[in-house]
Motif scaffolding. Structure first.
Motif, PDB file in Angstrom:
ATOM      1  N   HIS A   1       0.836  -1.199   0.000  1.00 41.16           N
ATOM      2  CA  HIS A   1       0.000   0.000   0.000  1.00 41.16           C
ATOM      3  C   HIS A   1       0.873   1.251   0.000  1.00 41.16           C
ATOM      4  CE1 HIS A   1      -3.057  -2.918   1.052  1.00 41.16           C
ATOM      5  NE2 HIS A   1      -3.922  -2.034   0.616  1.00 41.16           N
ATOM      6  N   TYR A   2       0.340   2.291  -0.649  1.00 41.48           N
ATOM      7  CA  TYR A   2       1.100   3.507  -0.852  1.00 41.48           C
ATOM      8  C   TYR A   2       0.230   4.740  -0.638  1.00 41.48           C
ATOM      9  CZ  TYR A   2       4.042   0.167  -3.321  1.00 41.48           C
ATOM     10  OH  TYR A   2       4.810  -0.909  -3.646  1.00 41.48           O
ATOM     11  N   ASN A   3       0.890   5.853  -0.325  1.00 44.23           N
ATOM     12  CA  ASN A   3       0.271   7.175  -0.336  1.00 44.23           C
ATOM     13  C   ASN A   3       0.859   7.930  -1.524  1.00 44.23           C
ATOM     14  OD1 ASN A   3      -1.212   6.746   2.059  1.00 44.23           O
ATOM     15  ND2 ASN A   3       0.537   7.333   3.290  1.00 44.23           N
ATOM     16  N   LEU A   4      -0.019   8.625  -2.269  1.00 42.67           N
ATOM     17  CA  LEU A   4       0.405   9.357  -3.453  1.00 42.67           C
ATOM     18  C   LEU A   4       0.229  10.856  -3.212  1.00 42.67           C
ATOM     19  CD1 LEU A   4      -1.364   7.183  -6.198  1.00 42.67           C
ATOM     20  CD2 LEU A   4       0.819   6.780  -5.048  1.00 42.67           C
ATOM     21  N   PHE A   5       1.201  11.633  -3.683  1.00 44.29           N
ATOM     22  CA  PHE A   5       1.187  13.075  -3.484  1.00 44.29           C
ATOM     23  C   PHE A   5       1.491  13.801  -4.778  1.00 44.29           C
ATOM     24  CE2 PHE A   5       2.476  11.105   0.466  1.00 44.29           C
ATOM     25  CZ  PHE A   5       1.688  11.740   1.412  1.00 44.29           C
ATOM     26  N   ILE A   6       0.915  14.978  -4.909  1.00 40.71           N
ATOM     27  CA  ILE A   6       1.297  15.917  -5.957  1.00 40.71           C
ATOM     28  C   ILE A   6       2.059  17.025  -5.256  1.00 40.71           C
ATOM     29  CG2 ILE A   6       0.456  17.572  -7.660  1.00 40.71           C
ATOM     30  CD1 ILE A   6      -2.022  15.637  -7.886  1.00 40.71           C
ATOM     31  N   ASN A   7       3.253  17.300  -5.740  1.00 45.93           N
ATOM     32  CA  ASN A   7       4.084  18.342  -5.147  1.00 45.93           C
ATOM     33  C   ASN A   7       4.104  19.548  -6.074  1.00 45.93           C
ATOM     34  OD1 ASN A   7       4.755  16.752  -2.919  1.00 45.93           O
ATOM     35  ND2 ASN A   7       6.453  15.822  -3.992  1.00 45.93           N
ATOM     36  N   ILE A   8       3.883  20.707  -5.503  1.00 47.57           N
ATOM     37  CA  ILE A   8       3.863  21.957  -6.273  1.00 47.57           C
ATOM     38  C   ILE A   8       4.891  22.914  -5.681  1.00 47.57           C
ATOM     39  CG2 ILE A   8       2.474  23.981  -6.909  1.00 47.57           C
ATOM     40  CD1 ILE A   8       1.479  21.467  -8.293  1.00 47.57           C
ATOM     41  N   ARG A   9       5.730  23.457  -6.556  1.00 44.15           N
ATOM     42  CA  ARG A   9       6.622  24.544  -6.151  1.00 44.15           C
ATOM     43  C   ARG A   9       6.095  25.810  -6.823  1.00 44.15           C
ATOM     44  NH1 ARG A   9      12.039  21.092  -6.850  1.00 44.15           N
ATOM     45  NH2 ARG A   9      11.995  20.103  -4.801  1.00 44.15           N
ATOM     46  N   ASN A  10       5.808  26.806  -5.996  1.00 46.20           N
ATOM     47  CA  ASN A  10       5.287  28.068  -6.516  1.00 46.20           C
ATOM     48  C   ASN A  10       5.976  29.232  -5.817  1.00 46.20           C
ATOM     49  OD1 ASN A  10       3.546  27.017  -4.284  1.00 46.20           O
ATOM     50  ND2 ASN A  10       2.641  29.041  -4.449  1.00 46.20           N
ATOM     51  N   ASN A  11       5.819  30.407  -6.425  1.00 41.18           N
ATOM     52  CA  ASN A  11       6.435  31.604  -5.841  1.00 41.18           C
ATOM     53  C   ASN A  11       5.362  32.661  -5.599  1.00 41.18           C
ATOM     54  OD1 ASN A  11       6.041  32.981  -8.333  1.00 41.18           O
ATOM     55  ND2 ASN A  11       7.971  32.174  -9.101  1.00 41.18           N
ATOM     56  N   ASN A  12       5.783  33.832  -5.157  1.00 41.91           N
ATOM     57  CA  ASN A  12       4.835  34.895  -4.803  1.00 41.91           C
ATOM     58  C   ASN A  12       4.054  35.440  -5.988  1.00 41.91           C
ATOM     59  OD1 ASN A  12       5.305  34.793  -2.057  1.00 41.91           O
ATOM     60  ND2 ASN A  12       6.961  36.288  -2.140  1.00 41.91           N
ATOM     61  N   ASN A  13       4.392  35.045  -7.198  1.00 39.44           N
ATOM     62  CA  ASN A  13       3.618  35.465  -8.369  1.00 39.44           C
ATOM     63  C   ASN A  13       2.312  34.686  -8.514  1.00 39.44           C
ATOM     64  OD1 ASN A  13       5.587  37.309  -9.049  1.00 39.44           O
ATOM     65  ND2 ASN A  13       6.641  35.895 -10.416  1.00 39.44           N
ATOM     66  N   TYR A  14       2.138  33.629  -7.679  1.00 38.69           N
ATOM     67  CA  TYR A  14       0.897  32.848  -7.762  1.00 38.69           C
ATOM     68  C   TYR A  14      -0.248  33.714  -7.234  1.00 38.69           C
ATOM     69  CZ  TYR A  14      -2.379  29.044  -7.743  1.00 38.69           C
ATOM     70  OH  TYR A  14      -3.477  28.260  -8.011  1.00 38.69           O
ATOM     71  N   PRO A  15      -1.241  34.052  -8.082  1.00 41.70           N
ATOM     72  CA  PRO A  15      -2.238  35.054  -7.704  1.00 41.70           C
ATOM     73  C   PRO A  15      -3.512  34.521  -7.045  1.00 41.70           C
ATOM     74  CG  PRO A  15      -2.438  34.583 -10.033  1.00 41.70           C
ATOM     75  CD  PRO A  15      -1.305  33.732  -9.505  1.00 41.70           C
ATOM     76  N   TYR A  16      -3.638  33.223  -6.861  1.00 41.02           N
ATOM     77  CA  TYR A  16      -4.909  32.654  -6.380  1.00 41.02           C
ATOM     78  C   TYR A  16      -4.741  32.017  -5.005  1.00 41.02           C
ATOM     79  CZ  TYR A  16      -5.950  33.273 -11.290  1.00 41.02           C
ATOM     80  OH  TYR A  16      -6.106  33.813 -12.540  1.00 41.02           O
ATOM     81  N   SER A  17      -5.863  31.792  -4.338  1.00 36.76           N
ATOM     82  CA  SER A  17      -5.809  31.123  -3.042  1.00 36.76           C
ATOM     83  C   SER A  17      -5.974  29.614  -3.188  1.00 36.76           C
ATOM     84  CB  SER A  17      -6.888  31.677  -2.109  1.00 36.76           C
ATOM     85  OG  SER A  17      -8.164  31.470  -2.664  1.00 36.76           O
TER      86      SER A  17
ATOM     87  N   ASN B   1      -3.090  31.233   2.761  1.00 40.27           N
ATOM     88  CA  ASN B   1      -3.796  31.490   4.012  1.00 40.27           C
ATOM     89  C   ASN B   1      -4.807  32.620   3.795  1.00 40.27           C
ATOM     90  OD1 ASN B   1      -2.289  29.651   5.749  1.00 40.27           O
ATOM     91  ND2 ASN B   1      -0.549  31.015   5.339  1.00 40.27           N
ATOM     92  N   PRO B   2      -5.751  32.816   4.723  1.00 46.05           N
ATOM     93  CA  PRO B   2      -6.727  33.904   4.574  1.00 46.05           C
ATOM     94  C   PRO B   2      -6.097  35.288   4.397  1.00 46.05           C
ATOM     95  CG  PRO B   2      -7.445  32.406   6.296  1.00 46.05           C
ATOM     96  CD  PRO B   2      -6.060  31.966   5.893  1.00 46.05           C
ATOM     97  N   ASP B   3      -4.892  35.493   4.953  1.00 50.22           N
ATOM     98  CA  ASP B   3      -4.240  36.807   4.799  1.00 50.22           C
ATOM     99  C   ASP B   3      -3.505  36.943   3.466  1.00 50.22           C
ATOM    100  OD1 ASP B   3      -1.984  35.241   5.130  1.00 50.22           O
ATOM    101  OD2 ASP B   3      -1.256  36.303   6.909  1.00 50.22           O
ATOM    102  N   GLY B   4      -3.541  35.888   2.632  1.00 47.82           N
ATOM    103  CA  GLY B   4      -2.917  35.944   1.320  1.00 47.82           C
ATOM    104  C   GLY B   4      -1.513  35.370   1.252  1.00 47.82           C
ATOM    105  N   THR B   5      -0.909  35.048   2.398  1.00 47.43           N
ATOM    106  CA  THR B   5       0.426  34.449   2.363  1.00 47.43           C
ATOM    107  C   THR B   5       0.326  33.011   1.866  1.00 47.43           C
ATOM    108  OG1 THR B   5       0.245  33.760   4.674  1.00 47.43           O
ATOM    109  CG2 THR B   5       1.325  35.885   4.231  1.00 47.43           C
ATOM    110  N   LEU B   6       1.325  32.615   1.100  1.00 52.73           N
ATOM    111  CA  LEU B   6       1.323  31.276   0.531  1.00 52.73           C
ATOM    112  C   LEU B   6       1.534  30.214   1.593  1.00 52.73           C
ATOM    113  CD1 LEU B   6       3.497  31.876  -2.646  1.00 52.73           C
ATOM    114  CD2 LEU B   6       1.029  31.517  -2.547  1.00 52.73           C
ATOM    115  N   MET B   7       0.825  29.109   1.447  1.00 51.08           N
ATOM    116  CA  MET B   7       1.054  27.936   2.288  1.00 51.08           C
ATOM    117  C   MET B   7       2.234  27.167   1.713  1.00 51.08           C
ATOM    118  SD  MET B   7      -2.794  26.547   2.677  1.00 51.08           S
ATOM    119  CE  MET B   7      -3.707  26.908   4.134  1.00 51.08           C
ATOM    120  N   GLY B   8       2.685  26.184   2.422  1.00 52.01           N
ATOM    121  CA  GLY B   8       3.782  25.354   1.952  1.00 52.01           C
ATOM    122  C   GLY B   8       5.029  25.617   2.757  1.00 52.01           C
ATOM    123  N   SER B   9       6.040  24.816   2.495  1.00 50.02           N
ATOM    124  CA  SER B   9       7.293  24.958   3.233  1.00 50.02           C
ATOM    125  C   SER B   9       8.308  25.710   2.390  1.00 50.02           C
ATOM    126  CB  SER B   9       7.832  23.580   3.611  1.00 50.02           C
ATOM    127  OG  SER B   9       8.098  22.817   2.449  1.00 50.02           O
TER     128      SER B   9
END
Length: 163
Positions: free
Chosen positions: A54-70, A97-105
């Protein structure tokens, strides 16, 4: 610093780095440039022979501050080996986040988000699988969708063992 302490420290660091990701079975990223075109499909191919594990599957996204959507909308297709069977999922993920800051590490303006795709699954047939990921972000009231999605720089796919 005595040589024995230096060697022990180096060995410890190497051991730590090698053991951090023992659950990883597959992990690959592909660049999409400065904007992800809605017609650009990112495809990953991998081989699975064990139909019982059994496995867990993930989609990984790298984005920067130019990403305009929540949020981020994706269409993900997984094709089984040697068949015409393709499972299609339309997914939505929160990216800010609700304040517009990007989530992620990440410490800079580049953030990495590890997004759940499928949990505790097994692969029904041995062989080569193909996963295709396409962005499907739309402005409110805009049926065709966003042609060039700014801010996404890389798309990844990851498989982790649940054992």
């Amino acid at each position: 610093m005595p040589v024995i302490i230096k060697n022990s420290l180096v060995a410890f660091i190497i051991l730590l780095l090698c053991s951090c990701d023992r659950d990883m079975v597959f992990d690959e990223y592909k660049e999409v440039g400065s904007a992800w075109n809605k017609d650009s499909i990112v495809t990953f191919e991998f081989n699975r022979q064990d139909t019982l594990a059994h496995y867990n599957l993930f989609i990984n996204i790298r984005n920067n501050n130019n990403y305009p959507y929540s949020n981020l909308f994706l269409i993900v297709q997984m094709q089984q080996p040697d068949t015409n069977i393709t499972k299609v999922d339309t997914l939505e993920y929160e990216m800010a986040n609700p304040d517009g800051t990007l989530m992620g590490s990440g410490f800079s303006d580049v953030k990495e988000s590890k997004l759940w795709y499928k949990q505790n699954i097994s692969f029904p047939k041995p062989g080569n699988y193909q996963v295709s990921i396409q962005q499907a972000v739309r402005e409110p009231g805009d049926v065709p969708g966003v042609q060039e999605l700014e801010g996404i720089t890389e798309v990844g796919f990851r498989i982790e063992s649940t054992q």
